[in-house]
Design a protein around this motif. Structure first.
Motif, PDB file in Angstrom:
ATOM      1  N   LEU A   1      74.343  -8.269 -57.980  1.00 19.90           N
ATOM      2  CA  LEU A   1      74.029  -9.073 -59.620  1.00 19.90           C
ATOM      3  C   LEU A   1      75.181  -9.236 -60.262  1.00 19.90           C
ATOM      4  O   LEU A   1      75.467 -10.464 -61.419  1.00 19.90           O
ATOM      5  CB  LEU A   1      72.817  -7.664 -60.397  1.00 19.90           C
ATOM      6  CG  LEU A   1      71.856  -7.814 -59.278  1.00 19.90           C
ATOM      7  CD1 LEU A   1      71.028  -6.655 -59.826  1.00 19.90           C
ATOM      8  CD2 LEU A   1      71.428  -9.050 -59.835  1.00 19.90           C
TER       9      LEU A   1
ATOM     10  N   ARG B   1      68.269 -14.272 -62.410  1.00 12.23           N
ATOM     11  CA  ARG B   1      68.551 -13.690 -60.682  1.00 12.23           C
ATOM     12  C   ARG B   1      67.158 -13.051 -59.602  1.00 12.23           C
ATOM     13  O   ARG B   1      67.126 -13.169 -58.812  1.00 12.23           O
ATOM     14  CB  ARG B   1      69.349 -12.835 -60.471  1.00 12.23           C
ATOM     15  CG  ARG B   1      70.097 -13.262 -59.538  1.00 12.23           C
ATOM     16  CD  ARG B   1      70.488 -14.077 -58.649  1.00 12.23           C
ATOM     17  NE  ARG B   1      70.967 -13.233 -57.317  1.00 12.23           N
ATOM     18  CZ  ARG B   1      70.444 -13.665 -57.021  1.00 12.23           C
ATOM     19  NH1 ARG B   1      69.385 -14.217 -56.388  1.00 12.23           N
ATOM     20  NH2 ARG B   1      70.783 -13.368 -55.160  1.00 12.23           N
ATOM     21  N   LEU B   2      66.643 -11.786 -60.899  1.00 19.75           N
ATOM     22  CA  LEU B   2      66.261 -11.611 -60.021  1.00 19.75           C
ATOM     23  C   LEU B   2      64.285 -12.046 -59.545  1.00 19.75           C
ATOM     24  O   LEU B   2      63.828 -11.495 -58.354  1.00 19.75           O
ATOM     25  CB  LEU B   2      65.900 -10.007 -60.908  1.00 19.75           C
ATOM     26  CG  LEU B   2      66.715  -8.703 -60.796  1.00 19.75           C
ATOM     27  CD1 LEU B   2      66.372  -7.710 -62.506  1.00 19.75           C
ATOM     28  CD2 LEU B   2      66.523  -8.209 -59.863  1.00 19.75           C
TER      29      LEU B   2
ATOM     30  N   ILE C   1      60.654  -4.399 -62.552  1.00 14.33           N
ATOM     31  CA  ILE C   1      61.940  -3.899 -62.251  1.00 14.33           C
ATOM     32  C   ILE C   1      62.438  -2.176 -61.770  1.00 14.33           C
ATOM     33  O   ILE C   1      62.538  -1.120 -62.497  1.00 14.33           O
ATOM     34  CB  ILE C   1      63.299  -4.358 -63.265  1.00 14.33           C
ATOM     35  CG1 ILE C   1      63.127  -5.606 -64.007  1.00 14.33           C
ATOM     36  CG2 ILE C   1      64.429  -4.377 -63.001  1.00 14.33           C
ATOM     37  CD1 ILE C   1      63.315  -6.200 -64.854  1.00 14.33           C
TER      38      ILE C   1
ATOM     39  N   VAL D   1      69.076  -3.971 -67.914  1.00 13.16           N
ATOM     40  CA  VAL D   1      68.118  -3.596 -67.127  1.00 13.16           C
ATOM     41  C   VAL D   1      67.233  -2.541 -67.638  1.00 13.16           C
ATOM     42  O   VAL D   1      66.104  -3.319 -68.665  1.00 13.16           O
ATOM     43  CB  VAL D   1      68.014  -3.070 -65.985  1.00 13.16           C
ATOM     44  CG1 VAL D   1      66.788  -2.550 -65.804  1.00 13.16           C
ATOM     45  CG2 VAL D   1      68.883  -4.085 -65.145  1.00 13.16           C
TER      46      VAL D   1
ATOM     47  N   TYR E   1      68.908  -3.355 -57.669  1.00 10.78           N
ATOM     48  CA  TYR E   1      67.655  -3.703 -58.362  1.00 10.78           C
ATOM     49  C   TYR E   1      66.969  -4.458 -57.545  1.00 10.78           C
ATOM     50  O   TYR E   1      67.292  -5.075 -57.217  1.00 10.78           O
ATOM     51  CB  TYR E   1      67.661  -4.116 -59.813  1.00 10.78           C
ATOM     52  CG  TYR E   1      68.648  -2.738 -61.002  1.00 10.78           C
ATOM     53  CD1 TYR E   1      67.771  -2.050 -61.519  1.00 10.78           C
ATOM     54  CD2 TYR E   1      69.883  -2.704 -61.079  1.00 10.78           C
ATOM     55  CE1 TYR E   1      68.116  -1.040 -62.419  1.00 10.78           C
ATOM     56  CE2 TYR E   1      70.471  -2.444 -61.513  1.00 10.78           C
ATOM     57  CZ  TYR E   1      69.777  -0.907 -62.553  1.00 10.78           C
ATOM     58  OH  TYR E   1      70.223  -0.029 -63.378  1.00 10.78           O
ATOM     59  N   ARG E   2      65.456  -4.263 -57.493  1.00 11.14           N
ATOM     60  CA  ARG E   2      64.621  -5.307 -57.646  1.00 11.14           C
ATOM     61  C   ARG E   2      63.087  -5.581 -58.090  1.00 11.14           C
ATOM     62  O   ARG E   2      62.631  -4.771 -59.250  1.00 11.14           O
ATOM     63  CB  ARG E   2      63.912  -4.547 -55.882  1.00 11.14           C
ATOM     64  CG  ARG E   2      63.060  -5.308 -55.473  1.00 11.14           C
ATOM     65  CD  ARG E   2      62.255  -4.211 -54.181  1.00 11.14           C
ATOM     66  NE  ARG E   2      61.081  -3.131 -54.207  1.00 11.14           N
ATOM     67  CZ  ARG E   2      61.260  -2.053 -54.355  1.00 11.14           C
ATOM     68  NH1 ARG E   2      62.717  -1.850 -53.999  1.00 11.14           N
ATOM     69  NH2 ARG E   2      61.106  -1.288 -54.646  1.00 11.14           N
ATOM     70  N   LEU E   3      63.001  -6.685 -58.580  1.00 13.91           N
ATOM     71  CA  LEU E   3      61.628  -7.119 -58.562  1.00 13.91           C
ATOM     72  C   LEU E   3      60.698  -7.153 -57.564  1.00 13.91           C
ATOM     73  O   LEU E   3      60.164  -7.774 -57.398  1.00 13.91           O
ATOM     74  CB  LEU E   3      62.136  -8.954 -59.273  1.00 13.91           C
ATOM     75  CG  LEU E   3      60.805  -8.553 -60.247  1.00 13.91           C
ATOM     76  CD1 LEU E   3      60.668  -8.347 -61.891  1.00 13.91           C
ATOM     77  CD2 LEU E   3      60.822 -10.495 -60.963  1.00 13.91           C
TER      78      LEU E   3
END
Length: 235
Positions: free
Chosen positions: A177, A163-164, A218, A197, A226-228
């Motif tokens: 998420l 998903r990220l 991450i 995570v 969160y963000r990749l």
């Protein structure tokens, strides 16, 4: 009909949960000892386990760890009177997907069970291969590679990473998420997201080793999600 294993040594709680789960159309097996739970897991596939951590014969966290090894595809939900954050984290890191603290609200438990059973994985992730430096996420084969070496992930860990990776560089909220990876009507704590995570970060970093290609990070966005982040190449 879902196959549910209920591991609960309190006869009052066990009877109520067994009756409620069965009346919801589930094939429910109720046991009171950790050893019985492991025997059931060895006997055949299970869709979901409700596991009381306070068992009379074995430590519940150890039972959780062994259930995860025996039934890697099943959902494990801890039932615990241990409300300290560290106890919850230890249980989740042992292989649980979720937890509920006692006293249990029956309506919430049944809703959580339905949520877990109807989720087959993140539903907003396109099928295909996504590559970011040393990291490759193949949603078709459900494989993750770092530097060409496969990284074994649990089902929810893979869904979360996929998903990220579907929106690299995009800030994804905790609510997004939880909805996309767990359920769109999620109830209760999102602590399980943080633990997943943390497990992902650890496994990816351990797999990277001396890999020279950049490995995405991450990033925690405090108070949001969160963000990749694709790590830029150096040199």
């Amino acid at each position: 009909m879902a196959r549910i294993l209920l591991v609960e040594d309190d006869p009052t709680i066990g009877k109520v949960l067994e009756t409620s789960l069965a009346s919801s159309g589930n094939q429910t097996t109720w046991v009171t000892y950790g050893r019985e739970a492991l025997d059931q897991a060895a006997a055949g596939p299970i869709d979901l386990v409700l596991l009381d951590l306070g068992l009379p014969d074995m430590d519940g966290v150890d039972v959780c760890r062994r259930l995860r090894a025996e039934q890697p595809g099943c959902v494990i939900v801890m039932l615990t009177a241990r409300q300290e954050e560290m106890d919850v984290v230890v249980g989740l890191e042992a292989g649980a997907d979720d937890y509920l603290t006692k006293p249990i609200r029956l309506g919430e438990l049944l809703a959580r069970v339905r949520a877990h059973l109807r989720r087959g994985g993140a539903n907003t992730v396109p099928s295909g291969v996504m590559t970011f430096g040393a990291l490759t996420v193949d949603t078709g084969s459900r494989r993750v590679l770092v530097g060409g070496r496969e990284v074994p992930l649990r089902a929810k860990e893979f869904d979360l990473l996929a998903r990220l990776a579907a929106e690299p560089g995009v800030a994804l909220s905790r609510a997004t998420l939880m909805a996309d990876v767990w359920d769109d009507h999620w109830m209760g704590s999102t602590k399980t997201l943080d633990v997943h995570v943390a497990a992902l970060r650890r496994k990816l970093e351990q797999a990277a080793g001396p890999v020279t290609a950049p490995l995405p990070r991450i990033v925690t966005l405090r108070g949001f999600g969160y963000r990749l982040e694709e790590t830029p190449a150096t040199g």
